[in-house]
Motif scaffolding. Structure first.
Motif, short mmCIF file in Angstrom:
data_model
loop_
_atom_site.label_atom_id
_atom_site.label_comp_id
_atom_site.label_asym_id
_atom_site.label_seq_id
_atom_site.Cartn_x
_atom_site.Cartn_y
_atom_site.Cartn_z
N ALA A 140 0.84 -1.21 0.00
CA ALA A 140 0.00 0.00 0.00
C ALA A 140 0.87 1.25 0.00
N ILE A 141 0.35 2.33 -0.54
CA ILE A 141 1.10 3.56 -0.72
C ILE A 141 1.58 4.17 0.60
N GLY A 142 0.82 3.98 1.69
CA GLY A 142 1.25 4.38 3.03
C GLY A 142 1.54 5.85 3.19
N LEU A 143 2.61 6.18 3.91
CA LEU A 143 2.96 7.56 4.24
C LEU A 143 3.34 8.39 3.02
N ALA A 144 3.76 7.74 1.94
CA ALA A 144 4.14 8.47 0.72
C ALA A 144 2.96 9.27 0.17
N ALA A 145 1.75 8.90 0.52
CA ALA A 145 0.56 9.58 0.02
C ALA A 145 0.37 10.96 0.64
N THR A 198 -2.93 7.62 -16.57
CA THR A 198 -2.09 7.68 -17.77
C THR A 198 -0.64 7.41 -17.39
N LEU A 199 -0.01 6.51 -18.12
CA LEU A 199 1.40 6.15 -17.88
C LEU A 199 2.31 7.21 -18.48
N GLU A 200 3.28 7.66 -17.69
CA GLU A 200 4.28 8.62 -18.17
C GLU A 200 5.67 8.15 -17.78
N ALA A 201 6.64 8.42 -18.65
CA ALA A 201 8.05 8.15 -18.34
C ALA A 201 8.62 9.43 -17.74
N GLN A 225 5.65 7.04 -13.86
CA GLN A 225 4.61 7.59 -13.00
C GLN A 225 3.27 7.40 -13.68
N ILE A 226 2.25 7.38 -12.83
CA ILE A 226 0.88 7.28 -13.32
C ILE A 226 0.17 8.55 -12.87
N VAL A 227 -0.57 9.18 -13.78
CA VAL A 227 -1.27 10.42 -13.49
C VAL A 227 -2.77 10.14 -13.59
N MET A 262 1.79 9.63 -9.19
CA MET A 262 2.53 8.74 -8.30
C MET A 262 3.64 8.08 -9.10
N GLY A 263 4.86 8.25 -8.64
CA GLY A 263 5.99 7.59 -9.28
C GLY A 263 6.15 6.17 -8.75
#
Length: 196
Positions: free
Chosen positions: A104-109, A123-126, A138-140, A165-166
């Protein structure tokens, strides 16, 4: 010879990429193939003749090596194609994907996203990381609820903000293209490709 090796040798021998091997209960052996991706060339799609050709050769190769199975199925990756390798992510930059994290994303969120959240669609981004040899990803996305057909949306409504999120490939349990279906015809907007 191991199953993976037999299948990979046969599939690549015909000039295809092996996407996935899946053994199911009841003796089903499912092989997913695709055309190799070459940047800058038009996308090619697997057709019935491609699947038939690989099926015939695999039946022979598996029989010679004594691999047990009851039914063999060779198919294309479909609209929810799994993304496993770096080249898959490079190929589908700008597409809408589903990502399932191992943890889970946890504290990074930082409180912007539920800390227990593991699944994301966006959307997938490099992202070119400074000093890194390979790009990171990253996903936007926006948590904006989808508008149902026939429902009026106020022009004064403020849209939900975009979030990003990277991630690295080691952090994901699985990723696949989001199965977006449109009956308006095939174009960049319909397939989830980002417009520039």
């Amino acid at each position: 010879m191991a199953l993976q090796e037999i299948v990979e040798q046969t599939v690549t021998g015909f000039g295809y990429d092996l996407v996935e091997i899946d053994r199911s209960a009841g003796g089903l052996l499912r092989i997913t193939i695709d055309h190799p991706w070459v940047a800058g060339t038009p996308e090619q799609f697997i057709n019935v003749e491609d699947c038939e050709k690989v099926t015939r050769q695999l039946q022979f190769a598996l029989e010679v090596d004594g691999v047990e199975y009851k039914r063999l199925e060779v198919s294309s990756p479909g609209i929810d194609r799994p993304l496993r390798h770096k080249t898959d992510f490079e190929r589908f930059v700008g597409y809408v994907i589903d990502v399932n994290l191992k943890v889970a994303i946890g504290l990074a969120a930082e409180g912007k996203v539920n800390a227990n959240r593991k699944k994301f669609r966006g959307t997938l981004e490099a992202v070119a990381a400074v000093g890194a040899a390979a790009p990171s990803w990253q996903i936007v996305w926006s948590d904006e609820p989808e508008v149902k057909p026939g429902v009026r949306v106020s022009k004064k409504r403020i849209p939900a903000p975009l979030q990003a999120m990277g991630f690295t490939l080691d952090e994901i349990r699985d990723a696949r293209l989001a199965p977006i279906v449109s009956f308006n015809g095939r174009n960049a907007k319909d397939t989830g490709v980002a417009q520039e």
